[in-house]
Design a protein around this motif. Sequence first.
Motif, mmCIF file in Angstrom:
data_model
loop_
_atom_site.group_PDB
_atom_site.id
_atom_site.type_symbol
_atom_site.label_atom_id
_atom_site.label_comp_id
_atom_site.label_asym_id
_atom_site.label_seq_id
_atom_site.Cartn_x
_atom_site.Cartn_y
_atom_site.Cartn_z
ATOM 1 N N VAL A 55 22.170 -1.507 -16.691
ATOM 2 C CA VAL A 55 21.451 -0.259 -16.924
ATOM 3 C C VAL A 55 20.076 -0.383 -16.285
ATOM 4 C CG1 VAL A 55 20.490 1.242 -18.668
ATOM 5 C CG2 VAL A 55 22.645 0.111 -19.101
ATOM 6 N N ALA A 56 19.697 0.640 -15.471
ATOM 7 C CA ALA A 56 18.376 0.617 -14.857
ATOM 8 C C ALA A 56 17.335 1.038 -15.896
ATOM 9 C CB ALA A 56 18.352 1.570 -13.673
ATOM 10 N N THR A 57 16.246 0.293 -15.948
ATOM 11 C CA THR A 57 15.191 0.673 -16.891
ATOM 12 C C THR A 57 13.844 0.547 -16.204
ATOM 13 O OG1 THR A 57 14.744 -1.546 -17.711
ATOM 14 C CG2 THR A 57 16.518 -0.323 -18.790
ATOM 15 N N ASP A 58 12.836 1.273 -16.658
ATOM 16 C CA ASP A 58 11.479 0.961 -16.204
ATOM 17 C C ASP A 58 10.506 0.830 -17.360
ATOM 18 O OD1 ASP A 58 10.645 4.286 -14.845
ATOM 19 O OD2 ASP A 58 11.401 3.664 -16.783
ATOM 20 N N VAL A 59 10.334 1.886 -18.107
ATOM 21 C CA VAL A 59 9.360 1.838 -19.191
ATOM 22 C C VAL A 59 10.051 2.155 -20.505
ATOM 23 C CG1 VAL A 59 7.263 2.910 -20.097
ATOM 24 C CG2 VAL A 59 7.548 2.610 -17.648
ATOM 25 N N GLY A 60 9.670 1.482 -21.549
ATOM 26 C CA GLY A 60 10.128 1.861 -22.876
ATOM 27 C C GLY A 60 11.424 1.216 -23.294
ATOM 28 N N VAL A 61 12.091 0.519 -22.403
ATOM 29 C CA VAL A 61 13.347 -0.130 -22.781
ATOM 30 C C VAL A 61 13.201 -1.624 -22.547
ATOM 31 C CG1 VAL A 61 15.819 -0.273 -22.367
ATOM 32 C CG2 VAL A 61 14.627 1.901 -22.087
ATOM 33 N N ASP A 62 13.514 -2.389 -23.560
ATOM 34 C CA ASP A 62 13.421 -3.839 -23.430
ATOM 35 C C ASP A 62 14.815 -4.406 -23.633
ATOM 36 O OD1 ASP A 62 12.955 -6.521 -23.577
ATOM 37 O OD2 ASP A 62 11.169 -6.328 -24.826
ATOM 38 N N LEU A 63 15.450 -4.813 -22.522
ATOM 39 C CA LEU A 63 16.846 -5.227 -22.636
ATOM 40 C C LEU A 63 16.994 -6.562 -23.339
ATOM 41 C CD1 LEU A 63 18.145 -3.987 -19.187
ATOM 42 C CD2 LEU A 63 18.765 -3.116 -21.433
ATOM 43 N N GLU A 64 16.000 -7.433 -23.215
ATOM 44 C CA GLU A 64 16.124 -8.735 -23.904
ATOM 45 C C GLU A 64 16.017 -8.541 -25.406
ATOM 46 O OE1 GLU A 64 14.927 -9.218 -20.104
ATOM 47 O OE2 GLU A 64 13.182 -9.799 -21.296
ATOM 48 N N ALA A 65 14.997 -7.760 -25.829
ATOM 49 C CA ALA A 65 14.828 -7.536 -27.271
ATOM 50 C C ALA A 65 15.771 -6.476 -27.778
ATOM 51 C CB ALA A 65 13.385 -7.131 -27.550
ATOM 52 N N GLN A 66 16.495 -5.841 -26.859
ATOM 53 C CA GLN A 66 17.443 -4.785 -27.223
ATOM 54 C C GLN A 66 16.772 -3.644 -27.981
ATOM 55 O OE1 GLN A 66 21.428 -4.739 -27.077
ATOM 56 N NE2 GLN A 66 20.362 -5.283 -25.197
ATOM 57 N N THR A 102 23.652 10.052 -22.766
ATOM 58 C CA THR A 102 24.145 10.444 -21.447
ATOM 59 C C THR A 102 23.506 9.574 -20.368
ATOM 60 O OG1 THR A 102 24.199 12.693 -22.306
ATOM 61 C CG2 THR A 102 24.504 12.422 -19.929
ATOM 62 N N ALA A 103 22.204 9.340 -20.518
ATOM 63 C CA ALA A 103 21.519 8.513 -19.520
ATOM 64 C C ALA A 103 22.076 7.093 -19.523
ATOM 65 C CB ALA A 103 20.030 8.502 -19.809
ATOM 66 N N TYR A 104 22.326 6.574 -20.708
ATOM 67 C CA TYR A 104 22.851 5.208 -20.811
ATOM 68 C C TYR A 104 24.221 5.129 -20.159
ATOM 69 C CZ TYR A 104 24.607 0.880 -22.853
ATOM 70 O OH TYR A 104 25.140 -0.355 -23.023
ATOM 71 N N ASP A 105 25.041 6.144 -20.464
ATOM 72 C CA ASP A 105 26.386 6.137 -19.886
ATOM 73 C C ASP A 105 26.336 6.212 -18.369
ATOM 74 O OD1 ASP A 105 27.735 8.166 -22.599
ATOM 75 O OD2 ASP A 105 27.456 5.992 -22.403
ATOM 76 N N ALA A 106 25.321 6.898 -17.851
ATOM 77 C CA ALA A 106 25.195 6.999 -16.401
ATOM 78 C C ALA A 106 24.515 5.779 -15.804
ATOM 79 C CB ALA A 106 24.409 8.254 -16.045
ATOM 80 N N GLY A 107 24.099 4.848 -16.668
ATOM 81 C CA GLY A 107 23.519 3.607 -16.182
ATOM 82 C C GLY A 107 22.054 3.719 -15.784
ATOM 83 N N ASP A 108 21.372 4.765 -16.217
ATOM 84 C CA ASP A 108 19.981 4.924 -15.797
ATOM 85 C C ASP A 108 19.110 5.301 -16.979
ATOM 86 O OD1 ASP A 108 18.334 6.994 -13.236
ATOM 87 O OD2 ASP A 108 17.592 5.441 -14.610
ATOM 88 N N LEU A 109 18.469 4.294 -17.579
ATOM 89 C CA LEU A 109 17.583 4.555 -18.709
ATOM 90 C C LEU A 109 16.118 4.503 -18.293
ATOM 91 C CD1 LEU A 109 19.010 2.880 -21.933
ATOM 92 C CD2 LEU A 109 18.448 5.260 -21.567
ATOM 93 N N THR A 110 15.847 4.872 -17.030
ATOM 94 C CA THR A 110 14.446 5.005 -16.653
ATOM 95 C C THR A 110 13.929 6.327 -17.205
ATOM 96 O OG1 THR A 110 15.043 6.162 -14.641
ATOM 97 C CG2 THR A 110 14.834 3.771 -14.506
ATOM 98 N N GLN A 111 12.623 6.514 -17.141
ATOM 99 C CA GLN A 111 12.055 7.775 -17.615
ATOM 100 C C GLN A 111 12.656 8.945 -16.842
ATOM 101 O OE1 GLN A 111 7.887 6.876 -17.084
ATOM 102 N NE2 GLN A 111 7.602 6.461 -19.269
ATOM 103 N N ALA A 112 12.750 8.766 -15.522
ATOM 104 C CA ALA A 112 13.321 9.832 -14.691
ATOM 105 C C ALA A 112 14.782 10.053 -15.022
ATOM 106 C CB ALA A 112 13.147 9.477 -13.216
#
Lengths: 324, 461, 412
Positions: B61-72, B373-383
């Motif tokens: 999942v692409a992330t930029d701000v607000g999502v911390d994949l390590e801390a989940q 929906t964003a997660y399912d599409a693999g893009d959890l960036t702000q955009a």
Amino acid sequence: MITGLVVLAQATADGNAFAQMLVGGISFGAIYALLAMGFVIIFKATSVINFAHGALTGLGAFLVVAFATVLDFPGRFLTSFPEWAQWTANVLTAFAVAALFGVLIERVFLRPMVGEALFAVAIVTLGIDIVVRTITNDFIGTQPRPVGAPWGLNVIDLGWVIIAWSEVIQIVVTIVLLVAIAMFLRTRTGVAMRATAFDQETARAQGVNVGRVFSVAWAIGAFLAAVAGLFYSVFPRRATGVDQATAFIAFRAFPAVIIGGLDSIPGAVVGGFAVGIAESAANTYLGFEFLGNGFPGIVGYLLMMVVLLIRPYGLFGTPEIRRV
Amino acid sequence: MRRKPQWLVLLLVLGLILAACGDGGGGDTTTTAAAEEEPTTTAAPAEETTTSAAEEGAGDVATDVGVDLEAQTLTIGLLSDLSGPFAPLVQVIVAGQEMYWADVNANGGIGGLQVQIETRDTAYDPAQHVQLYEELKTQVVAFGHSTGSPQTMAINPQLQADGILAIPLTWYSGWSDPAINSNLVPHGVPYCIEAMNMIEYLTVQAPDATTIAIASSPGDYGEDSNAGAVLAAEALGLEVVYNGTGLINQADEATLTEVAGGIASSGAELVWVTTSPTPFGSIYGQALAAGFSGALWSGAGPTWNPALVAPDSPISEPLSNDFYISAYYAPWAAESEGNAAVRDLVTAAGADPLDYYAEGVIEATILHQALQTAYDAGDLTQAGVLAAAKSLESVTFGGLAPDETYVGEPNERVQRAQFISRPDPAGLADGTSTGSTLVESNYTSPTAEAFEFNEACFSLG
Amino acid sequence: MKGRPLLYTSYEADQGLLNTTSKKVMLGLFLLVLVSIPFQVIPGLKFLGQGGWLRLLSTTAIFAIGALGLNILTGLAGQVSLGHAFFMGVGAYTAVWLGGPVDGPLLGLGLPIWIWLPAAGIVAALIGVAVGPTAVRVRGLYLAIVTLGLVFIGDYLFRNWASLTGGAQVGRDFPPLEFRWWKEESPVIDFTTPSTWFGVEVSGIAKTFFLLALLAGVYTLLAKNLQRTRVGRAFMSIRDRDIAAEIMGVNEFAYKLLAFGISSFYAGIAGALLASFLTRVIPEQWNLFLSVQFIAIILIGGAGTVTGALLGSAFVVLLPRIVQNFTLWLQSLALEGEGILGAIANVFIATSQTDFGLINTMAGVGPGLSVAQLNLVLYGLLIIGFLIFEPLGLFGIWLRIRNYWKGWPFTY
């Protein structure tokens, strides 16, 4: 004189509106007179310009709500009396507690400032206003709190004018309090207060307990503010009751103080009624489009500026004697 | 002589300075990793898509701000009015959001990510609003709500420049206007269409009525709503005998007397007042005392508050006969799946029944669907979250509120359905209701249906 | 002379603004730190470079300009004024009338910043002088209430003059901080978007910060200089003993008007900058609380001193952020901390709707104080506290520290 002629012309043209305006002006003026009187009593006795008067008003109004509707104290013990008597007992208790708060504020915050520059003390009262108003607002909460006045929305319809019962009671109570204060100033404590107002050091030298005079002055000031707060929070002003905006009415009473003269109690009363009637008149007659919204709210301040241009110390104030 | 402990003051000041320095670095308890990662001085907002640190973490999942994949964890922001004029509602709405997300988290969160909420108190001040937006935008992936129309307008240019999603917590019609809403997802019927609905409903209740009086507070709320009222009056053939739009000033009761007098002397048969509950109560009471009676009253949703019919309220009885309550969502005691879910959440949290929790749940539902929906599409960036929200074709609330859609023509997707209730003082007194009983669900009036919506009813400049 | 810091051998040296080495060094260091803040190079102060903190520092600069103005009026000339917010509003709306878009629904002439910013100050100053005669006739605390009236009258005017201000609760957008020569298509320097200066990338907020800090610096210099000029001395003589001053030939009326004018000029500039910085302002913003904030700034900082105005601005603007961080820290302590610390924190803060605490968490609905209310209470307590315990404010504290070290080790 021209204003007088204009007023007369209006009065004869539409007597009903004029009478209604006068009734509204006098009853609102009563509220301002109470606030102004409390303010001037504090100023005269302690030389403190009390910017915290708004906080005292809000606090007093809230205490009425607390004692009359929430705690029902001491009404709950007086079940043999009619409802309105219980409510009155509750309200009087609330006023007494408000007076105590006045004394408390004076002791805690203003005692250490005795002898300091007047400007500094005035700003301390600004600080007190912020603190007390915020904490009171927190207790009031965000909903308006009705005071449970027994006279409700009832009015007396005389055909040519409609007077609300609450307005009648306001005017009567104000007159009673005015007389009471006038009589109080002749008692021992009252004379002591007048002496302290005149010259603190000499009064002290004559054996007057100046500290006690300060406390009494603040107690009376807080008491009068509470009464004004109650009358402001009932129909027809704000039928829904006490809320966080209640305290701001005190700011509209400052012009009344200045117009009457900062150190004159009768002046404060005159100033209060003057501002009340001026606002009511502006509301009734000056509803012009170009004036927009809220003009009556600043009429008091405009009147104050005009009075100051003619008499810089207010109508009844004593000119300050300045020494080099 | 009194002593002045100056050292005490010194200590206090030093302490505060230390607190500032100490907390300045990691002042916010969540997603500190995101805060330090964002090099705000060198990342130009316009070039965000090329320089932002888009990492491919576990789960693709692409992330930029607000999502911390390590801390989940996933963080959303709330710009709320917690101490200003709308504090009573917004505090409850925020609590509603918290309950909803706690429930979501208990059921696996969003793809395993636990949702965290960062709430800030804007006190309904646009300056504070902008300031807190700037502070939060480097920590959250989207804004769960933004309180106030001028406030949301103030951050709108930045939202667009930064590419972040926000849900406005106001019902200003501009949020459905494509010239304004590229980063906003509105919900609930806008003020002007609400006015059309309610006024038409009043004419159904009083078919002989030919005159209407309208009044409001200044600002987007009052002006937008009354613009709709004027349009409705035209469409229905009602004569506007008194127009006090923008005249109600809460801080100045002379204006309340003026408006009450205007309404009373106009002799209108219908009255539409858009303001807050306190001035409304005063106006209603004063109009009654001046002898005005027999008219039907209504106002925009926020005009109503159950306290108006509280046992101690002097206007309780007449108001419950005269007033029709407008709402964007179903009241507490309504029978629907969505309502039952809200009731479960609230009682489980041990809180008292209040209508406003539903609003929090509604906002959270929309954001939940966007995030999922964003997660399912693999893009959890702000955009990515923004794009997902703007692609939602149908968001449903189980009867709690009318369905929303964010694709299609503005005229098609603007919300026109709402709820109508009557005051219920008895229910309020004995606790069986929150002060109102539902009479119409998902109601759309013919006038509102026929209205062509292309731009905001009232321009906020 | 080296080693004899208080020995001045010329009048200029005595009156100089940077007459001691330590002053020069301190100023130099301060400027260095200021310039480096957005680039986050100094360890320990890196957090200041974040967008949120830069905004706060920019706001501090704007408030400092306003505070310097009020300091001249109240601290230097001794005239109590609660009307600062009114003059700021005047400045802001002058700016938008001159600088706002020509083709919009509201008043605007589209002029560039080098016209609207000084004009904001000048128009505010003129109105200050116009109000002067009424204000000058009355003394002391009557003046405070007259200026209070100005705020209310201003509030009424701004709310009703919708074609200029956008109307109550609506407001309007203000001209952005950008530099054009004359109505060109795009600005020569745009202070709100990022660009490259001398090969270094700077963000929009950093540029805004530099501009505002520069302006604040200029006005600080002017204010500090005023104190040692004839006008400044006249002000101080009026503050201390106005009758004696009049006898000595100081025209009290003229100088009081001048004080009002200068202070209103500063206020107008500060108001225009603030509105431009916030981009959108509703007319209710210019209220009594804003005036009180400025009074608090000078009192907390130290009335009558320029450094005091700067320290006070920093303190008052940063206070909400500090309280917010403090509350968040308390909240995390109450939720996760163990032992005594956690228990104490729990008393102070409510962690959920049903938990008891003196302060609510960000979303608390309970009986405690919300964070905004806590801010206000602390604010009021600080005003009271400083006036009771340390009348010279933060500057007074600084004086104590400085004197302690000056006299060390002979502290008695």
